[in-house]
Write a protein that holds these residues in place. Structure first.
Motif, PDB file in Angstrom:
ATOM      1  N   ALA A  51      10.856  33.518   0.200  1.00  0.00           N
ATOM      2  CA  ALA A  51      10.468  33.022  -1.117  1.00  0.00           C
ATOM      3  C   ALA A  51       9.498  31.858  -0.973  1.00  0.00           C
ATOM      4  N   ASP A  52       8.582  31.741  -1.927  1.00  0.00           N
ATOM      5  CA  ASP A  52       7.666  30.597  -1.947  1.00  0.00           C
ATOM      6  C   ASP A  52       8.430  29.278  -1.815  1.00  0.00           C
ATOM      7  N   ALA A  53       9.594  29.202  -2.447  1.00  0.00           N
ATOM      8  CA  ALA A  53      10.391  27.969  -2.431  1.00  0.00           C
ATOM      9  C   ALA A  53      10.849  27.596  -1.024  1.00  0.00           C
ATOM     10  N   LYS A  54      10.826  28.542  -0.096  1.00  0.00           N
ATOM     11  CA  LYS A  54      11.268  28.286   1.281  1.00  0.00           C
ATOM     12  C   LYS A  54      10.103  28.146   2.254  1.00  0.00           C
ATOM     13  N   ALA A  55       8.885  28.199   1.762  1.00  0.00           N
ATOM     14  CA  ALA A  55       7.693  28.182   2.614  1.00  0.00           C
ATOM     15  C   ALA A  55       7.583  26.939   3.485  1.00  0.00           C
ATOM     16  N   ASP A  56       8.153  25.830   3.027  1.00  0.00           N
ATOM     17  CA  ASP A  56       8.035  24.587   3.795  1.00  0.00           C
ATOM     18  C   ASP A  56       9.200  24.365   4.755  1.00  0.00           C
ATOM     19  N   GLY A  75       6.597  34.879  -4.721  1.00  0.00           N
ATOM     20  CA  GLY A  75       7.127  34.134  -5.850  1.00  0.00           C
ATOM     21  C   GLY A  75       8.453  34.706  -6.323  1.00  0.00           C
ATOM     22  N   ALA A  76       9.232  33.871  -7.002  1.00  0.00           N
ATOM     23  CA  ALA A  76      10.542  34.293  -7.495  1.00  0.00           C
ATOM     24  C   ALA A  76      10.431  35.506  -8.412  1.00  0.00           C
ATOM     25  N   GLY A  77       9.398  35.565  -9.225  1.00  0.00           N
ATOM     26  CA  GLY A  77       9.215  36.703 -10.120  1.00  0.00           C
ATOM     27  C   GLY A  77       8.988  37.998  -9.370  1.00  0.00           C
ATOM     28  N   GLU A  78       8.190  37.933  -8.314  1.00  0.00           N
ATOM     29  CA  GLU A  78       7.944  39.126  -7.488  1.00  0.00           C
ATOM     30  C   GLU A  78       9.239  39.599  -6.832  1.00  0.00           C
ATOM     31  N   VAL A  95      17.131  29.735  -6.471  1.00  0.00           N
ATOM     32  CA  VAL A  95      15.749  30.110  -6.189  1.00  0.00           C
ATOM     33  C   VAL A  95      15.069  30.835  -7.357  1.00  0.00           C
ATOM     34  N   GLY A  96      15.873  31.333  -8.298  1.00  0.00           N
ATOM     35  CA  GLY A  96      15.301  32.024  -9.438  1.00  0.00           C
ATOM     36  C   GLY A  96      15.151  33.519  -9.261  1.00  0.00           C
ATOM     37  N   SER A 144       0.007  39.655  -2.756  1.00  0.00           N
ATOM     38  CA  SER A 144      -1.147  39.426  -3.619  1.00  0.00           C
ATOM     39  C   SER A 144      -1.554  37.969  -3.581  1.00  0.00           C
ATOM     40  N   PRO A 145      -2.852  37.684  -3.510  1.00  0.00           N
ATOM     41  CA  PRO A 145      -3.282  36.304  -3.373  1.00  0.00           C
ATOM     42  C   PRO A 145      -3.006  35.443  -4.594  1.00  0.00           C
ATOM     43  N   SER A 146      -2.804  36.047  -5.759  1.00  0.00           N
ATOM     44  CA  SER A 146      -2.599  35.256  -6.964  1.00  0.00           C
ATOM     45  C   SER A 146      -1.259  34.561  -7.012  1.00  0.00           C
ATOM     46  N   SER A 147      -0.204  35.196  -6.449  1.00  0.00           N
ATOM     47  CA  SER A 147       1.098  34.595  -6.591  1.00  0.00           C
ATOM     48  C   SER A 147       1.866  34.477  -5.281  1.00  0.00           C
ATOM     49  N   SER A 148       1.268  34.854  -4.187  1.00  0.00           N
ATOM     50  CA  SER A 148       1.935  34.786  -2.898  1.00  0.00           C
ATOM     51  C   SER A 148       0.999  34.150  -1.888  1.00  0.00           C
ATOM     52  N   SER A 149       1.572  33.785  -0.755  1.00  0.00           N
ATOM     53  CA  SER A 149       0.727  33.194   0.268  1.00  0.00           C
ATOM     54  C   SER A 149       1.103  33.709   1.640  1.00  0.00           C
ATOM     55  N   LEU A 150       0.158  33.638   2.531  1.00  0.00           N
ATOM     56  CA  LEU A 150       0.366  34.012   3.924  1.00  0.00           C
ATOM     57  C   LEU A 150       0.278  32.720   4.718  1.00  0.00           C
ATOM     58  N   LEU A 151       1.344  32.380   5.378  1.00  0.00           N
ATOM     59  CA  LEU A 151       1.388  31.133   6.135  1.00  0.00           C
ATOM     60  C   LEU A 151       1.354  31.457   7.603  1.00  0.00           C
ATOM     61  N   ASP A 152       0.288  31.100   8.260  1.00  0.00           N
ATOM     62  CA  ASP A 152       0.212  31.299   9.695  1.00  0.00           C
ATOM     63  C   ASP A 152       0.826  30.094  10.376  1.00  0.00           C
TER      64      ASP A 152
END
Length: 155
Positions: A51-56, A75-78, A95-96, A144-152
């Protein structure tokens, strides 16, 4: 991540969730045990997803680095839009979304992805393993780049 790596037979995607402060050792240990249930090894992993909320979360980022794979986030919605076999009211409140590990693994696996091993838990971590389904393409599982991210990972 390259399409060639994604397209190889036997590749899997691991969805992970973790309580704040969970360490990389616990994350990698649970992933390794869960992969073994599917007859897989860490080298079969294409990406970790969460989840985005756990990215850090340092433990998740370090686990992805140790496995040599990217950490995908959604994202939580996805995540909430993906039906999961074992929803959790506690995760929904925190987390939603009713599930992180299973939903993230399925999203990363792409259209038609299938759970190979459902949610498994340790003291502070959850994970699930998904494989590409018949509808999945050999292209990158990037969110999708609009609501998600790829963290290398670093380096």
């Amino acid at each position: 991540m390259t399409p060639a790596r994604d397209g190889r037979a036997g590749r899997v995607f691991v969805g992970v969730g973790a309580r704040r402060g969970a360490g990389a050792e616990e994350v990698v240990s649970l992933i390794t045990r869960t992969l073994a249930e599917a007859g897989r090894v860490p080298g079969d992993v294409v990406a970790l997803a969460t989840a985005d909320a756990k990215a850090d979360e340092a433990g998740l980022r370090a686990a992805a680095e140790r496995l040599g794979v990217p950490l995908l986030t959604y994202g939580a919605g996805e995540l909430a839009a993906v039906p999961v076999p074992r929803p959790s009211a506690a995760v929904l409140a925190a987390v939603g979304t009713p599930g992180v590990a299973e939903a993230a693994a399925l999203l990363a696996a792409g259209p038609g992805g299938v759970l190979l091993v459902g949610k498994r838990k340790s003291a502070r971590v959850t994970c699930a393993v998904a494989g590409p389904g018949p509808l999945s393409s050999a292209s990158s599982p990037s969110p999708s780049p609009s609501s998600s991210s790829l963290l290398d990972g670093p380096g």
